[in-house]
Every structure is written in structure tokens, then in C-alpha cells.
Design a protein around this motif. Structure first.
Motif, mmCIF file in Angstrom:
data_model
loop_
_atom_site.group_PDB
_atom_site.id
_atom_site.type_symbol
_atom_site.label_atom_id
_atom_site.label_comp_id
_atom_site.label_asym_id
_atom_site.label_seq_id
_atom_site.Cartn_x
_atom_site.Cartn_y
_atom_site.Cartn_z
ATOM 1 N N ASN A 104 35.961 -3.071 39.359
ATOM 2 C CA ASN A 104 36.630 -4.630 39.503
ATOM 3 C C ASN A 104 38.086 -3.910 40.641
ATOM 4 O O ASN A 104 38.972 -3.811 40.762
ATOM 5 N N LYS A 105 37.478 -4.138 41.734
ATOM 6 C CA LYS A 105 38.456 -2.789 42.822
ATOM 7 C C LYS A 105 39.217 -4.554 43.572
ATOM 8 O O LYS A 105 40.472 -3.819 43.848
ATOM 9 N N ALA A 106 39.303 -5.515 43.128
ATOM 10 C CA ALA A 106 40.048 -6.955 43.812
ATOM 11 C C ALA A 106 41.011 -6.367 42.708
ATOM 12 O O ALA A 106 42.642 -6.175 42.922
ATOM 13 N N ILE A 157 31.943 4.312 55.991
ATOM 14 C CA ILE A 157 31.439 2.405 55.557
ATOM 15 C C ILE A 157 31.602 2.482 54.377
ATOM 16 O O ILE A 157 30.652 2.298 53.655
ATOM 17 N N ILE A 158 32.481 1.114 54.031
ATOM 18 C CA ILE A 158 32.275 0.681 52.155
ATOM 19 C C ILE A 158 31.767 -1.042 52.234
ATOM 20 O O ILE A 158 32.224 -1.001 51.303
ATOM 21 N N ASN A 159 31.417 -1.301 53.032
ATOM 22 C CA ASN A 159 30.850 -2.874 52.749
ATOM 23 C C ASN A 159 29.943 -2.933 53.355
ATOM 24 O O ASN A 159 29.401 -2.754 54.412
ATOM 25 N N GLY A 160 28.781 -3.106 52.330
ATOM 26 C CA GLY A 160 26.900 -2.855 52.784
ATOM 27 C C GLY A 160 27.021 -3.906 53.332
ATOM 28 O O GLY A 160 25.457 -4.077 54.090
ATOM 29 N N THR A 161 26.979 -5.318 52.594
ATOM 30 C CA THR A 161 26.794 -6.752 53.642
ATOM 31 C C THR A 161 26.936 -6.114 55.203
ATOM 32 O O THR A 161 26.150 -6.915 56.244
ATOM 33 N N SER A 162 28.235 -6.336 55.507
ATOM 34 C CA SER A 162 28.709 -5.914 56.808
ATOM 35 C C SER A 162 28.023 -5.203 57.780
ATOM 36 O O SER A 162 27.692 -5.620 58.678
ATOM 37 N N PHE A 195 34.767 -12.821 51.693
ATOM 38 C CA PHE A 195 35.458 -10.799 50.971
ATOM 39 C C PHE A 195 34.297 -9.743 51.919
ATOM 40 O O PHE A 195 34.968 -8.592 52.541
ATOM 41 N N ASP A 196 32.812 -10.297 51.914
ATOM 42 C CA ASP A 196 32.478 -8.788 52.908
ATOM 43 C C ASP A 196 32.695 -9.139 54.551
ATOM 44 O O ASP A 196 33.303 -8.098 54.683
ATOM 45 N N ILE A 197 32.295 -10.173 54.807
ATOM 46 C CA ILE A 197 32.589 -10.298 56.693
ATOM 47 C C ILE A 197 33.345 -10.218 56.863
ATOM 48 O O ILE A 197 33.987 -9.473 58.131
ATOM 49 N N ILE A 200 37.412 -7.415 53.443
ATOM 50 C CA ILE A 200 38.641 -7.624 52.284
ATOM 51 C C ILE A 200 38.220 -6.875 51.278
ATOM 52 O O ILE A 200 38.915 -6.078 50.425
ATOM 53 N N ASP A 201 36.839 -7.073 51.082
ATOM 54 C CA ASP A 201 35.958 -6.229 49.690
ATOM 55 C C ASP A 201 36.475 -4.567 49.904
ATOM 56 O O ASP A 201 37.497 -4.090 49.351
ATOM 57 N N ALA A 202 36.006 -4.374 51.897
ATOM 58 C CA ALA A 202 36.385 -2.703 52.488
ATOM 59 C C ALA A 202 37.866 -2.763 51.679
ATOM 60 O O ALA A 202 38.281 -1.595 51.783
ATOM 61 N N HIS A 204 40.044 -4.252 49.763
ATOM 62 C CA HIS A 204 40.432 -3.845 48.200
ATOM 63 C C HIS A 204 39.830 -1.728 48.139
ATOM 64 O O HIS A 204 40.513 -1.153 47.412
ATOM 65 N N LYS A 205 38.382 -1.337 48.728
ATOM 66 C CA LYS A 205 37.797 -0.322 48.219
ATOM 67 C C LYS A 205 39.146 0.694 48.654
ATOM 68 O O LYS A 205 39.522 1.832 48.387
ATOM 69 N N LEU A 206 39.860 0.498 50.118
ATOM 70 C CA LEU A 206 40.572 1.202 51.330
ATOM 71 C C LEU A 206 41.685 1.853 50.603
ATOM 72 O O LEU A 206 42.495 3.007 50.560
ATOM 73 N N ALA A 299 24.208 4.563 47.714
ATOM 74 C CA ALA A 299 24.602 3.128 47.765
ATOM 75 C C ALA A 299 25.442 2.685 47.632
ATOM 76 O O ALA A 299 25.530 3.311 45.896
ATOM 77 N N GLY A 300 25.644 1.639 48.028
ATOM 78 C CA GLY A 300 27.413 1.067 47.861
ATOM 79 C C GLY A 300 27.149 0.175 46.656
ATOM 80 O O GLY A 300 28.190 -0.667 46.897
ATOM 81 N N ALA A 301 26.359 -0.849 46.060
ATOM 82 C CA ALA A 301 25.991 -1.904 45.559
ATOM 83 C C ALA A 301 24.502 -1.645 44.743
ATOM 84 O O ALA A 301 24.312 -0.964 45.101
ATOM 85 N N GLY A 302 24.427 -2.766 44.117
ATOM 86 C CA GLY A 302 23.334 -2.551 43.235
ATOM 87 C C GLY A 302 23.126 -2.212 41.752
ATOM 88 O O GLY A 302 24.262 -1.615 41.062
HETATM 89 N N1 HSE Z 1 29.884 -6.716 48.714
HETATM 90 C C1 HSE Z 1 29.725 -5.309 48.363
HETATM 91 C C2 HSE Z 1 28.853 -5.132 49.327
HETATM 92 C C3 HSE Z 1 29.643 -4.069 47.278
HETATM 93 O O1 HSE Z 1 29.095 -5.896 50.534
HETATM 94 O O2 HSE Z 1 29.076 -3.767 49.464
HETATM 95 C C4 HSE Z 1 30.414 -4.715 45.734
HETATM 96 O O3 HSE Z 1 31.498 -4.368 45.955
#
Ligand code: HSE
Length: 438
Positions: A104-106, A157-162, A195-197, A200-202, A204-206, A299-302
Motif C-alpha cells: 500500500n504505497k498511498a 517510470i513507475i506508473n504503468g497505466t500512464s 491517481f494514475d494519470i 499521484i500514484d507515482a 506515492h512511490k517516489l 513489471a510494475g503491476a499484475g
Molecule cells: N496503477 C499502478 C500502475 C500499479 O498503473 O502502474 C499499481 O501501483
């Protein structure tokens, strides 16, 4: 030795993957850990699905507090996500003397300081490899593998979606909105993708990586976050023509005046290895003073990649379970009384170079007016391109790349340029990083 007992909170995608990989590789894992690691209890809202997944091998309950308080449980895996109930559960687990493994990064970025303090008070561990970049063992690398170094900077590059969206926009020349819909159809982007685009998710991880790299507390609220929703296909194309790729980069750097902590779309030279990380993959470049630049990719997710990280933590915690707390790796890599209060730089004080695009009327003197404003703000131009106007059109795009400059000067120059009557609309500004490894 008797097996270590685990309670799993949340058996969705990652929880299911963890359960499966742990069962599949039980023998190898036991050989490594020195004792069996067994999931004894599972908490999930969907009891029927949870029972189907675990069969008779574990007790299933809808009450996660029952798991964190159960006297037989040694380690709690928190895979619920979010910050509300997850925070209460983690704090309760620590109070009950359980070690916690979380993805849980958040939660860690926003409440980590309180959580690590509670873990220290109760003499237990909080492990979080799965919270950053899924299956890539970046926490292990930063916290243990690179301890000899003074870390200088990290760019990831720590958000796979974006990254998937940007790759598709570049390859197909399609606009953001169209690609986002496609990503949602494929299940890469969530129904609410904010959060992804929006970075914000990135961020959190940063925040987590910066803490363990520089020995600072979690400072998510000081991170600068800008997402990819405002990017146009035209800027991606122009960047490409100039030899750059646009990536949503998470950057933290030890600068003279403080620590940079920022996530934003960034032009990077197309020849860099990290510029060629495409689709949902993640990559992190870490520059240490002794080791130089190192890069971590995967792979950053899955389900399975994230399970790989969760189980690595389970093994670590199992090995260290009986160790005296002072002899364990500190949560944030540095000894708790050695954390530093060095400030996070506001984005206006960050030095970087810029891609500027402006649409102007194709008339004499326009460039002179623009370059005068840049010069007045001590901004030096590195390269410039004027695009051909379309036929019958008297408007042209001008693209300028600047040398290193401080952001507040660029803000002042842009505000002034936008008041020129020959300039149409807003100036597009995208930060650039060379990511040179010297
Ligand atoms: N939603 C994140 C991503 C994976 O797109 O990389 C989980 O943090």
C-alpha cells in the motif's frame, strides 16, 4: 521448525496471486526461508470468492480485525489498499505484535511516519517491497544493495497505466482521451483513473524511494505532481522530431538547496535506455556516487509480479522474525535517529531545462519580442524550430528548448509572453531532463 503463520487481508488480484505463488513454490520458499510460510487466515468482503480460492487450507472471514488480532498469526499481509481502514488495520496489527507486509504505497507515503514509529514501538517489521514498482526489487536495491553510496538522484517510470497511454499516443498519434478509453477497455486504466494519470500514484512511490534513499521522513504533501491528461499528440510528435520522448517521470534529486521531489511529463533523449521503456512496464534509474548509474526494469503491476515482491518480504520477515529489532534493516534504510530534515524544494526553485511551444501570428518581430522576454528572465535558448504554417494559415507553432534555468523565471517569462498580442492562447511548457550518467 514450525511454519510461520500468515493472515492475508484482501484476496483480490494481488492477494490471489500471492496465495497461488506461495502454494506453487512452497518447497523452494521453505528452502530459502528456513521454515514453512503458511496463510492460515484470509479476510475478504467477498466470502464466497475467497472460499473458492483458498478451499479448506485457511479460515476465511469478512472481519479483517479478527485476523490482525488472532493470537496464532505472526505476519499480516495488507492488500486492501487505500488509507482509511487499511491504516486502522495496520496500526492494530502492529499493536498486537504482528509484522506487516504491505503493497500500500498511498498508506506509507501519507501515514508512513506514524506507521514506522508504531512498528518500532512494538518491535515489529513493516515490509513494503510490493508498494513500489510491483515485481522490481527496487526497495531491496535502495535499502540494502546500494548502502555504500550517497544516492544523487532517481528518475523512474513507475506508473504503468500512464506509460501505456503515452506509448500508444506516440505510436498511433492518437489524442489522450481516445487512448485513455482504450486503456480502460483493456483493463489497464481504472474506471476512475485520476491517481494514475495525474501522477499521484507515482508520487506515492517516489515519496517512499526518496525517504529510503536520502534518509528523510515521508514527505508526500511536499511532492510536486503534474499528470499527463493535458498532453497533446502534437507535443509528443514535435518532441519525437527533436530526438526526445515524453515520459511521466518521477524524479528525486539531492540538490544544493534541498531535495527535489517531483512527478511530471518530461522530455528525455530518445537514445536513453529508459526512454525506450514502453507500455505498462516500469523502470527506475538510480545514480549513486560510487556505483554510478544503475537501472531496474520489469513489471510494475499484475498479480504474479506483485506477489513476487510480497513473498520476498514474507521470506525476509520470516528470516528476521527472531532477530533482535536493533539488528534488523531499518525501515527507512537509515537508523531512525539519523533521519534528516533537509527541506523539499518547491517546484519554483527547481533548476531544469524546458520545452516551450507557442502558437503565434507569422509576422516580423514576433521572435524578437519572445526572445527578449526570455533574455530578460535569464533564460538561454538551446534550440529552436518554427513549423511551416498550413496553407492559407498565418499561424505557426514555435518550439524552443532552453538551457538549465530556474522554474520561477520560466513562469515569469511565460506569463509575459502570453500577454503579447501576437501570441495565440497559452504557452505549452514541458520540463526536460538529460539523465546524463556522469
Ligand atoms: N496503477 C499502478 C500502475 C500499479 O498503473 O502502474 C499499481 O501501483
Amino acid at each position: 521448525m514450525k511454519p510461520i503463520n500468515v493472515g492475508l487481508l484482501g484476496i483480490g488480484t494481488v492477494g490471489g496471486g500471492t496465495f497461488e505463488v506461495l502454494a506453487r513454490n512452497q518447497q523452494e520458499i521453505t528452502r530459502r526461508a528456513g521454515r514453512g510460510i503458511v496463510i492460515r487466515m484470509v479476510a475478504d468482503k467477498d466470502l464466497e470468492r475467497a472460499r473458492k480460492l483458498v478451499g479448506d487450507s485457511a479460515t476465511v472471514t469478512a472481519d479483517a480485525f479478527e485476523v490482525v488480532q488472532h493470537p496464532d498469526i505472526d505476519i499480516v499481509i495488507e492488500l486492501i489498499g487505500g488509507t482509511n481502514i487499511a491504516q486502522k488495520l495496520v496500526l492494530k496489527a502492529l499493536e498486537c505484535g504482528k509484522h506487516v507486509v504491505t503493497a500500500n504505497k498511498a498508506l506509507l507515503a501519507t501515514c508512513g511516519n506514524e506507521i514506522f514509529a508504531a512498528a518500532r514501538k512494538h518491535g515489529v517489521m513493516v515490509a513494503f517491497e510490493a508498494a513500489v514498482a510491483g515485481g522490481i526489487p527496487i526497495i531491496k536495491a535502495l535499502r540494502e544493495g546500494l548502502t555504500a553510496n550517497r544516492i544523487e538522484w532517481i528518475a523512474g517510470i513507475i506508473n504503468g497505466t500512464s506509460n501505456f497511454i503515452l506509448s500508444e499516443m506516440r505510436e498511433k498519434g492518437t489524442d489522450f482521451g481516445v487512448v485513455l478509453k482504450e486503456a480502460q477497455r483493456l483493463g489497464y486504466a481504472e474506471a476512475d483513473p485520476t491517481f494514475d494519470i495525474e501522477g499521484i500514484d507515482a508520487a506515492h512511490k517516489l515519496t517512499i524511494m526518496a525517504a529510503i534513499s536520502f534518509g528523510i521522513p515521508m514527505r508526500f504533501k511536499d511532492a510536486y505532481t503534474e499528470g499527463i491528461s493535458g498532453l497533446s499528440a502534437a507535443d509528443i510528435r514535435y518532441a519525437e522530431e527533436l530526438g526526445y520522448r515524453i515520459k511521466l517521470l518521477a524524479i528525486t534529486r539531492r540538490a544544493a538547496k534541498g531535495i527535489e521531489l517531483r512527478v511530471h511529463p518530461t522530455l528525455i533523449p530518445a537514445r536513453r535506455l529508459i526512454a525506450n521503456v514502453e507500455g505498462v512496464m516500469n523502470a527506475i534509474l538510480v545514480k549513486g556516487d560510487a556505483v554510478g548509474a544503475t537501472m531496474y526494469y520489469g513489471a510494475g503491476a499484475g498479480a504474479y509480479p506483485t506477489a513476487s515482491a510480497v513473498i520476498a518480504d514474507l521470506v525476509d520477515v520470516t528470516r528476521m522474525h527472531t532477530a533482535d529489532p536493533e539488528h534488523r534493516v531499518p525501515h527507512l534504510a537509515f537508523q531512525p535517529d539519523q533521519l534528516s530534515n533537509v527541506p523539499i524544494l518547491p517546484i519554483t526553485e527547481v533548476d531544469t531545462s524546458y520545452y516551450l511551444r507557442l502558437r503565434v501570428y507569422d509576422r516580423p518581430g514576433v521572435l524578437a519580442d519572445v526572445t527578449r522576454i526570455l533574455a530578460d528572465n535569464a533564460i538561454s535558448i538551446d534550440a529552436m524550430v518554427q513549423k511551416e504554417p498550413s496553407e492559407g494559415d498565418d499561424q505557426v507553432d514555435i518550439i524552443m528548448l532552453t538551457h538549465l534555468t530556474v522554474e520561477k523565471n520560466v513562469n515569469a517569462a511565460i506569463a509575459k509572453i502570453e500577454t503579447l498580442p501576437v501570441v495565440i492562447g497559452k504557452v505549452t511548457r514541458i520540463r526536460m531532463e538529460q539523465l546524463g550518467t556522469q
